[in-house]
Design a protein around this motif. Structure first.
Motif, PDB file in Angstrom:
ATOM      1  N   GLU A  22       0.798  -1.223   0.000  1.00 18.50           N
ATOM      2  CA  GLU A  22       0.000   0.000   0.000  1.00 18.50           C
ATOM      3  C   GLU A  22       0.831   1.274   0.000  1.00 18.50           C
ATOM      4  OE1 GLU A  22      -3.028  -0.009   2.953  1.00 18.50           O
ATOM      5  OE2 GLU A  22      -3.705  -2.039   2.502  1.00 18.50           O
ATOM      6  N   SER A  23       2.103   1.194   0.344  1.00 21.74           N
ATOM      7  CA  SER A  23       2.935   2.401   0.412  1.00 21.74           C
ATOM      8  C   SER A  23       4.283   2.132  -0.249  1.00 21.74           C
ATOM      9  CB  SER A  23       3.143   2.812   1.873  1.00 21.74           C
ATOM     10  OG  SER A  23       3.924   1.840   2.559  1.00 21.74           O
ATOM     11  N   ASP A  24       5.035   3.203  -0.482  1.00 22.42           N
ATOM     12  CA  ASP A  24       6.372   3.056  -1.077  1.00 22.42           C
ATOM     13  C   ASP A  24       7.276   2.239  -0.160  1.00 22.42           C
ATOM     14  OD1 ASP A  24       5.530   4.570  -3.199  1.00 22.42           O
ATOM     15  OD2 ASP A  24       6.360   6.465  -2.425  1.00 22.42           O
ATOM     16  N   GLU A  25       7.135   2.443   1.150  1.00 23.66           N
ATOM     17  CA  GLU A  25       7.954   1.686   2.106  1.00 23.66           C
ATOM     18  C   GLU A  25       7.636   0.200   2.031  1.00 23.66           C
ATOM     19  OE1 GLU A  25       6.151   4.347   2.812  1.00 23.66           O
ATOM     20  OE2 GLU A  25       7.726   5.862   3.121  1.00 23.66           O
ATOM     21  N   GLU A  26       6.357  -0.129   1.936  1.00 24.60           N
ATOM     22  CA  GLU A  26       5.967  -1.537   1.841  1.00 24.60           C
ATOM     23  C   GLU A  26       6.433  -2.147   0.520  1.00 24.60           C
ATOM     24  OE1 GLU A  26       1.798  -1.863   2.537  1.00 24.60           O
ATOM     25  OE2 GLU A  26       1.929  -1.215   4.632  1.00 24.60           O
ATOM     26  N   TRP A  27       6.396  -1.343  -0.552  1.00 26.74           N
ATOM     27  CA  TRP A  27       6.912  -1.844  -1.830  1.00 26.74           C
ATOM     28  C   TRP A  27       8.405  -2.159  -1.703  1.00 26.74           C
ATOM     29  CZ3 TRP A  27       5.167  -4.187  -5.755  1.00 26.74           C
ATOM     30  CH2 TRP A  27       3.903  -3.930  -6.280  1.00 26.74           C
ATOM     31  N   ALA A  28       9.136  -1.298  -1.033  1.00 29.11           N
ATOM     32  CA  ALA A  28      10.579  -1.525  -0.875  1.00 29.11           C
ATOM     33  C   ALA A  28      10.834  -2.806  -0.101  1.00 29.11           C
ATOM     34  CB  ALA A  28      11.207  -0.332  -0.154  1.00 29.11           C
ATOM     35  N   ASP A  29      10.060  -3.051   0.965  1.00 27.09           N
ATOM     36  CA  ASP A  29      10.213  -4.282   1.745  1.00 27.09           C
ATOM     37  C   ASP A  29       9.839  -5.504   0.904  1.00 27.09           C
ATOM     38  OD1 ASP A  29      11.029  -2.845   3.943  1.00 27.09           O
ATOM     39  OD2 ASP A  29       9.050  -2.806   4.886  1.00 27.09           O
ATOM     40  N   PHE A  30       8.773  -5.361   0.117  1.00 25.59           N
ATOM     41  CA  PHE A  30       8.309  -6.464  -0.742  1.00 25.59           C
ATOM     42  C   PHE A  30       9.392  -6.845  -1.745  1.00 25.59           C
ATOM     43  CE2 PHE A  30       6.201  -7.835  -4.690  1.00 25.59           C
ATOM     44  CZ  PHE A  30       5.423  -8.894  -4.228  1.00 25.59           C
ATOM     45  N   ILE A  31       9.957  -5.861  -2.405  1.00 22.57           N
ATOM     46  CA  ILE A  31      10.993  -6.115  -3.417  1.00 22.57           C
ATOM     47  C   ILE A  31      12.246  -6.695  -2.760  1.00 22.57           C
ATOM     48  CG2 ILE A  31      12.533  -5.004  -5.086  1.00 22.57           C
ATOM     49  CD1 ILE A  31      10.233  -2.964  -5.568  1.00 22.57           C
ATOM     50  N   ARG A  32      12.609  -6.155  -1.588  1.00 23.91           N
ATOM     51  CA  ARG A  32      13.801  -6.628  -0.889  1.00 23.91           C
ATOM     52  C   ARG A  32      13.677  -8.114  -0.535  1.00 23.91           C
ATOM     53  NH1 ARG A  32      13.440  -3.620   3.236  1.00 23.91           N
ATOM     54  NH2 ARG A  32      14.295  -1.797   2.169  1.00 23.91           N
ATOM     55  N   GLY A  33      12.465  -8.523  -0.146  1.00 23.05           N
ATOM     56  CA  GLY A  33      12.249  -9.926   0.196  1.00 23.05           C
ATOM     57  C   GLY A  33      12.527 -10.855  -0.974  1.00 23.05           C
ATOM     58  N   PHE A  34      12.133 -10.449  -2.185  1.00 19.26           N
ATOM     59  CA  PHE A  34      12.401 -11.261  -3.373  1.00 19.26           C
ATOM     60  C   PHE A  34      13.893 -11.253  -3.707  1.00 19.26           C
ATOM     61  CE2 PHE A  34       7.884 -11.163  -3.839  1.00 19.26           C
ATOM     62  CZ  PHE A  34       7.560 -12.242  -4.650  1.00 19.26           C
ATOM     63  N   GLU A  35      14.511 -10.090  -3.582  1.00 14.85           N
ATOM     64  CA  GLU A  35      15.943 -10.000  -3.899  1.00 14.85           C
ATOM     65  C   GLU A  35      16.765 -10.868  -2.965  1.00 14.85           C
ATOM     66  OE1 GLU A  35      16.596  -5.818  -3.608  1.00 14.85           O
ATOM     67  OE2 GLU A  35      16.054  -5.424  -5.716  1.00 14.85           O
ATOM     68  N   GLU A  36      16.377 -10.933  -1.699  1.00 12.47           N
ATOM     69  CA  GLU A  36      17.113 -11.763  -0.738  1.00 12.47           C
ATOM     70  C   GLU A  36      17.030 -13.238  -1.105  1.00 12.47           C
ATOM     71  OE1 GLU A  36      15.398 -10.710   2.978  1.00 12.47           O
ATOM     72  OE2 GLU A  36      16.553  -8.843   3.188  1.00 12.47           O
ATOM     73  N   GLU A  37      15.948 -13.615  -1.784  1.00 10.91           N
ATOM     74  CA  GLU A  37      15.797 -15.008  -2.218  1.00 10.91           C
ATOM     75  C   GLU A  37      16.225 -15.201  -3.668  1.00 10.91           C
ATOM     76  OE1 GLU A  37      14.890 -17.477  -0.236  1.00 10.91           O
ATOM     77  OE2 GLU A  37      14.663 -16.116   1.478  1.00 10.91           O
ATOM     78  N   SER A  38      16.796 -14.156  -4.252  1.00 15.13           N
ATOM     79  CA  SER A  38      17.249 -14.182  -5.660  1.00 15.13           C
ATOM     80  C   SER A  38      16.103 -14.563  -6.595  1.00 15.13           C
ATOM     81  CB  SER A  38      18.423 -15.165  -5.836  1.00 15.13           C
ATOM     82  OG  SER A  38      19.520 -14.762  -5.041  1.00 15.13           O
ATOM     83  N   GLU A  39      14.925 -13.996  -6.339  1.00 12.22           N
ATOM     84  CA  GLU A  39      13.752 -14.262  -7.155  1.00 12.22           C
ATOM     85  C   GLU A  39      13.288 -12.977  -7.835  1.00 12.22           C
ATOM     86  OE1 GLU A  39      10.790 -16.073  -4.727  1.00 12.22           O
ATOM     87  OE2 GLU A  39      11.958 -17.889  -4.351  1.00 12.22           O
ATOM     88  N   ASP A  40      12.592 -13.135  -8.965  1.00 11.07           N
ATOM     89  CA  ASP A  40      12.131 -12.013  -9.775  1.00 11.07           C
ATOM     90  C   ASP A  40      10.727 -11.621  -9.338  1.00 11.07           C
ATOM     91  OD1 ASP A  40      11.309 -10.224 -11.684  1.00 11.07           O
ATOM     92  OD2 ASP A  40      11.966 -11.421 -13.406  1.00 11.07           O
ATOM     93  N   PHE A  41      10.620 -10.491  -8.624  1.00 12.32           N
ATOM     94  CA  PHE A  41       9.302 -10.098  -8.126  1.00 12.32           C
ATOM     95  C   PHE A  41       8.360  -9.712  -9.261  1.00 12.32           C
ATOM     96  CE2 PHE A  41      11.020  -5.826  -8.560  1.00 12.32           C
ATOM     97  CZ  PHE A  41       9.906  -5.024  -8.797  1.00 12.32           C
ATOM     98  N   ARG A  42       8.899  -9.172 -10.347  1.00 11.49           N
ATOM     99  CA  ARG A  42       8.052  -8.776 -11.473  1.00 11.49           C
ATOM    100  C   ARG A  42       7.435 -10.004 -12.150  1.00 11.49           C
ATOM    101  NH1 ARG A  42       8.200  -3.478 -12.448  1.00 11.49           N
ATOM    102  NH2 ARG A  42      10.012  -2.272 -11.737  1.00 11.49           N
TER     103      ARG A  42
END
Length: 432
Positions: A22-42
């Motif tokens: 819902e917010s830019d901060e939550e988007w950043a956390d969401f994307i970071r979670g995928f990057e930590e698992e080396s996964e493509d969030f898009r």
């Protein structure tokens, strides 16, 4: 159905169909979670959108359709104005669905005093996501056996018996495998109504009757054990050999393991469920009492009938009063997983086991999270006896680099301040 209709359920599902940060901060956390698992969030979001695109185009206002079609509706590039508008629309739909849940709860409380006890118990049983296992019908009686292992109920299974049936309405007939979703109750002129929204297939089912009962069954441990621990000694190797030679039958390992602990007696999970009854096992027979009877070897006496091995295959059968074997399970181990208790036993929390005073300090500084919690729980019972240890250990926890240990320190520090064991000034002095 007054509250939980198929249309309402569809609205509720639609309200939660599209989810995104819902917010830019939550988007950043969401994307970071995928990057930590080396996964493509898009790629994840594109796949998710593709699976719900057609439904979104049906339910969303047309102003949002371009963002669905170009794939940006659930992407971080979606303009904030549009994001806020979508979230507002979803929130409105969610509140619409939740109002029905609230209204149903209020109505249930309003009429609770008019409902028979059994119907009130059914409404309070937490059967959401319980699955129909058996259905048994009589002239004006319905018996439903539900698998409650995936539900909100404490029970592993529940048996509902409804009698004095006046009317039953359903778009699709009830069948094994259907899931209980939401229930509602009401008072009718000639009885009481139970309405349930079932899934697989989605069905509004209602029944009006005069009598409702529910009985819960539980699984309190992974495998059944002996209820009478002071029973006879386990079977010896000689007894096994004699029994197998006499019967010409090789007993399965799971049965051997049970009987090696005790040779016969009462077990602590003595029930198994059939479509028409709950069968209670009164005792497991000792080896010396086992005998072949027409191709079966009964090994458990029941209140009615017995449970037996099929001599040729080793399968487990129930031999009822008519003498006909009814299949229960392909193996003894599978059969034990069907056994249930009639009483719920609260699982004992290992973290509540007190530690001896001489072990407290070592436990606190061991680095073992579970052991440390046990130590703090022990200290919290009589904190006035452990003030020096509390003051020594709290700085270690509150300032620890491990976030969980730090949170535990903060939790117990707050408790000890409230109890007057330490002061606020002391607590502030140990915080970095």
């Amino acid at each position: 159905m007054k509250f939980f209709s198929k249309k309402w359920y569809e609205t509720m599902q639609d309200a939660h169909l599209l989810t995104f940060p819902e917010s830019d901060e939550e988007w950043a956390d969401f994307i970071r979670g995928f990057e930590e698992e080396s996964e493509d969030f898009r790629a994840y979001l594109r796949e998710e959108l593709e699976s719900i695109k057609d439904r979104l185009l049906q339910i969303l206002p047309e102003t949002f359709h371009p963002y669905v079609l170009d794939g940006t509706i659930n992407q971080p590039e979606l303009p904030k104005r549009v994001r806020d508008e979508v979230l507002a629309w979803l929130k409105e739909k969610q509140e619409e669905a939740e109002k029905v849940i609230d209204a149903a709860g209020e109505y249930k409380e309003k009429i609770r005093g008019q409902l028979p006890e059994g119907l009130a118990e059914i409404a309070d049983a937490g059967l959401h996501d319980a699955q129909i296992r058996f259905i048994r019908r009589g002239e004006d009686v319905l018996r439903l056996t539900l698998d409650g292992s995936g539900s909100f109920s404490y029970g592993e299974a529940a048996v509902i018996e409804i009698s004095g049936i006046k009317e039953e309405r359903s778009e699709f007939p009830l069948a094994p495998g259907m899931y209980w979703l939401y229930e509602e109750t009401d008072v009718e002129r000639d009885g009481f109504r139970l309405g349930v929204l079932f899934d697989s297939p989605m069905t509004e089912w209602e029944i009006t009757a005069t009598d409702f009962r529910i009985r819960h069954f539980y699984r309190n441990e992974e495998h059944p054990g002996w209820a009478d621990e002071d029973g006879p000694a386990g079977a010896s190797a000689g007894e096994w050999k004699k029994a197998e030679q006499r019967l010409g039958f090789r007993f399965p390992q799971a049965f051997r393991e049970l009987m090696n602990r005790q040779n016969g007696g009462r077990i602590d999970h003595p029930f198994f469920l059939l479509p028409d009854r709950a069968v209670e096992i009164t005792r497991i027979l000792p080896l010396e009492e086992l005998a072949e009877q027409g191709g079966v070897i009964p090994f458990a006496a029941c209140a009615i009938g017995s449970v037996a091995f099929l001599r040729e295959t080793g399968q487990i059968v129930y031999v009822a009063e008519d003498g006909e074997p009814r299949p229960l399970a392909d193996s003894f181990e599978e059969w034990t997983r069907l056994l249930l208790s009639g009483e719920f036993v609260e699982a004992e929390d290992p973290l509540s086991h007190p530690l001896p005073p001489e072990e407290l300090e070592a436990a606190l500084f061991s680095g073992d999270l579970g052991l440390a919690v046990r130590a703090w729980n022990t200290i919290a019972e009589r904190p006035e006896e452990h003030v020096p240890l509390i003051k020594k250990a709290l700085p270690h926890f509150i300032n620890h680099e491990d976030m969980q240990l730090g949170q535990i320190g903060e939790l117990f520090a707050g408790h000890f301040v409230a109890e007057g064991i330490i002061t606020e000034e002391f607590l502030e002095s140990i915080k970095r």
